[in-house]
Design an enzyme around this catalytic site. Structure first.
Site, PDB file in Angstrom:
ATOM      1  N   LYS A  50       0.811  -1.196   0.000  1.00 37.47           N
ATOM      2  CA  LYS A  50       0.000   0.000   0.000  1.00 37.47           C
ATOM      3  C   LYS A  50       0.856   1.263   0.000  1.00 37.47           C
ATOM      4  CE  LYS A  50      -2.863  -2.481   3.270  1.00 37.47           C
ATOM      5  NZ  LYS A  50      -3.227  -2.544   4.708  1.00 37.47           N
ATOM      6  N   GLY A  51       2.090   1.112   0.492  1.00 37.32           N
ATOM      7  CA  GLY A  51       2.919   2.278   0.799  1.00 37.32           C
ATOM      8  C   GLY A  51       3.142   3.256  -0.333  1.00 37.32           C
ATOM      9  N   GLU A 106       7.890   2.412  -6.001  1.00 45.07           N
ATOM     10  CA  GLU A 106       7.959   1.954  -4.611  1.00 45.07           C
ATOM     11  C   GLU A 106       8.180   3.139  -3.676  1.00 45.07           C
ATOM     12  OE1 GLU A 106       7.150   0.226  -2.313  1.00 45.07           O
ATOM     13  OE2 GLU A 106       8.516  -1.415  -1.879  1.00 45.07           O
ATOM     14  N   ASP A 107       7.737   2.982  -2.433  1.00 43.51           N
ATOM     15  CA  ASP A 107       7.910   4.071  -1.467  1.00 43.51           C
ATOM     16  C   ASP A 107       9.353   4.189  -0.984  1.00 43.51           C
ATOM     17  OD1 ASP A 107       7.828   1.665  -0.027  1.00 43.51           O
ATOM     18  OD2 ASP A 107       6.143   2.227   1.239  1.00 43.51           O
ATOM     19  N   ASP A 110      14.895  -0.271   1.398  1.00 45.82           N
ATOM     20  CA  ASP A 110      15.558  -0.424   2.688  1.00 45.82           C
ATOM     21  C   ASP A 110      16.665  -1.477   2.510  1.00 45.82           C
ATOM     22  OD1 ASP A 110      15.834  -0.025   5.463  1.00 45.82           O
ATOM     23  OD2 ASP A 110      14.458  -1.644   5.932  1.00 45.82           O
ATOM     24  N   LYS A 138      17.362   4.127   1.774  1.00 47.08           N
ATOM     25  CA  LYS A 138      18.219   4.139   2.962  1.00 47.08           C
ATOM     26  C   LYS A 138      19.434   3.274   2.645  1.00 47.08           C
ATOM     27  CE  LYS A 138      14.740   3.249   6.164  1.00 47.08           C
ATOM     28  NZ  LYS A 138      14.220   2.924   7.513  1.00 47.08           N
ATOM     29  N   PHE A 159      13.630   5.451  11.101  1.00 46.98           N
ATOM     30  CA  PHE A 159      12.332   4.906  10.718  1.00 46.98           C
ATOM     31  C   PHE A 159      11.399   6.072  10.403  1.00 46.98           C
ATOM     32  CE2 PHE A 159       8.197   2.954  10.900  1.00 46.98           C
ATOM     33  CZ  PHE A 159       8.433   1.796  10.184  1.00 46.98           C
ATOM     34  N   VAL A 160      10.953   6.123   9.169  1.00 43.46           N
ATOM     35  CA  VAL A 160      10.135   7.261   8.738  1.00 43.46           C
ATOM     36  C   VAL A 160       8.694   6.842   8.434  1.00 43.46           C
ATOM     37  CG1 VAL A 160      12.062   8.646   7.877  1.00 43.46           C
ATOM     38  CG2 VAL A 160      10.978   6.988   6.346  1.00 43.46           C
ATOM     39  N   ARG A 172      -0.022   6.840   7.352  1.00 40.40           N
ATOM     40  CA  ARG A 172       0.081   6.865   5.888  1.00 40.40           C
ATOM     41  C   ARG A 172      -0.495   8.152   5.311  1.00 40.40           C
ATOM     42  NH1 ARG A 172       1.485   1.633   4.114  1.00 40.40           N
ATOM     43  NH2 ARG A 172       0.540  -0.115   5.195  1.00 40.40           N
TER      44      ARG A 172
HETATM   45  P1  IMP Z   1      13.119  -3.895   1.887  1.00 44.17           P
HETATM   46  O1  IMP Z   1      12.765  -5.193   1.254  1.00 44.17           O
HETATM   47  O2  IMP Z   1      13.881  -4.064   3.156  1.00 44.17           O
HETATM   48  O3  IMP Z   1      13.795  -2.923   0.954  1.00 44.17           O
HETATM   49  O4  IMP Z   1      11.749  -3.349   2.380  1.00 44.17           O
HETATM   50  C1  IMP Z   1      11.138  -2.238   1.930  1.00 44.17           C
HETATM   51  C2  IMP Z   1       9.813  -2.138   2.675  1.00 44.17           C
HETATM   52  O5  IMP Z   1      10.021  -2.039   4.087  1.00 44.17           O
HETATM   53  C3  IMP Z   1       9.139  -0.861   2.269  1.00 44.17           C
HETATM   54  O6  IMP Z   1       8.273  -1.077   1.179  1.00 44.17           O
HETATM   55  C4  IMP Z   1       8.386  -0.485   3.521  1.00 44.17           C
HETATM   56  O7  IMP Z   1       7.125  -1.118   3.548  1.00 44.17           O
HETATM   57  C5  IMP Z   1       9.198  -1.044   4.642  1.00 44.17           C
HETATM   58  N1  IMP Z   1      10.046  -0.007   5.265  1.00 44.17           N
HETATM   59  C6  IMP Z   1      11.387   0.069   5.244  1.00 44.17           C
HETATM   60  N2  IMP Z   1      11.850   1.134   5.904  1.00 44.17           N
HETATM   61  C7  IMP Z   1      10.745   1.787   6.362  1.00 44.17           C
HETATM   62  C8  IMP Z   1      10.562   2.989   7.132  1.00 44.17           C
HETATM   63  O8  IMP Z   1      11.487   3.717   7.533  1.00 44.17           O
HETATM   64  N3  IMP Z   1       9.267   3.313   7.407  1.00 44.17           N
HETATM   65  C9  IMP Z   1       8.209   2.580   7.000  1.00 44.17           C
HETATM   66  N4  IMP Z   1       8.338   1.450   6.278  1.00 44.17           N
HETATM   67  C10 IMP Z   1       9.600   1.057   5.968  1.00 44.17           C
HETATM   68 MG    MG Z   2       5.998  -0.971   1.372  1.00 36.93          MG
END
Ligand code: IMP
Ligand code: MG
Length: 186
Positions: A50-51, A106-107, A110, A138, A159-160, A172
């Protein structure tokens, strides 16, 4: 600065990292760059629910060329798959990707595990191209490298929340992005 928002007990917004105006200005720049590169290609802008939904909604309105949209929803598996980053599809795309120019929206990137998995998944469906547009990254947290073709902002390891990003489904709806702190239990 104290954000104007009713926080949840035990949680507080420490800082506004990206004000709404700054996000909107950057989204406009990304849209212009995407429009220039995808002119005549009728790209498919895939929103990761959803992000990414607020970002996707604003981004498509800043791309002034014909395009199509689709939506995909994923959930991370638990601890056991942390290293593979395998994700569970909650909702798949509606349309075929054959010969389409796909841009994944994508939002935040990470660890990179989610996008790395999704990119390969979509690449196996016969598209003309698959690229990535992420609002935030990040880099300090990266486990797998994923190429981010269009990036809004690089941010520190905090954490944002806001502008689509949640903590337990909250925040959200903030028009800005803020740093969330949790009250430590004594
Ligand atoms: P990745 O697979 O670790 O890159 O995960 C990315 C997902 O983790 C994003 O789509 C977010 O849903 C969640 N996420 C990672 N960092 C944050 C944050 O700082 N705030 C909120 N959601 C986050
Ligand atoms: Mg997400």
């Amino acid at each position: 600065m104290k954000p104007i928002y009713a926080e949840f007990p035990g949680e507080y917004l420490e800082d506004v990292l990206l004000p709404a105006e700054k996000i909107q200005a950057r989204v406009g720049e990304l849209g212009a760059a995407i429009a220039a590169e995808y002119a005549g290609k009728n790209p498919l802008l895939v929103c990761i629910l959803k992000g990414a939904s607020p970002f996707h909604a604003d981004l498509i309105r800043s791309i002034h060329i014909p395009l199509a949209v689709d939506f995909i929803a994923v959930a991370s598996y638990g601890q056991s798959t942390k290293t593979t980053g395998e994700v569970k599809l909650i909702k798949d795309l509606d349309k075929s990707l054959t010969s389409r120019h796909v841009l994944i929206v994508e939002d935040i990137v990470d660890t990179g595990l989610t996008l790395n998995y999704l990119k390969h998944l979509l690449e196996n469906r016969g598209p003309a191209s698959v690229r990535i547009c992420a609002l935030l990254s990040k880099p300090a947290r990266r486990i797998v490298e994923v190429p981010i073709d269009y990036l809004g902002f690089e941010i520190p390891d905090e954490f944002v929340v806001g502008y689509g990003l949640d903590y337990s489904e909250r925040y959200r709806n903030l028009p800005y992005i803020g740093v969330l702190r949790l009250a430590v239990d004594s």
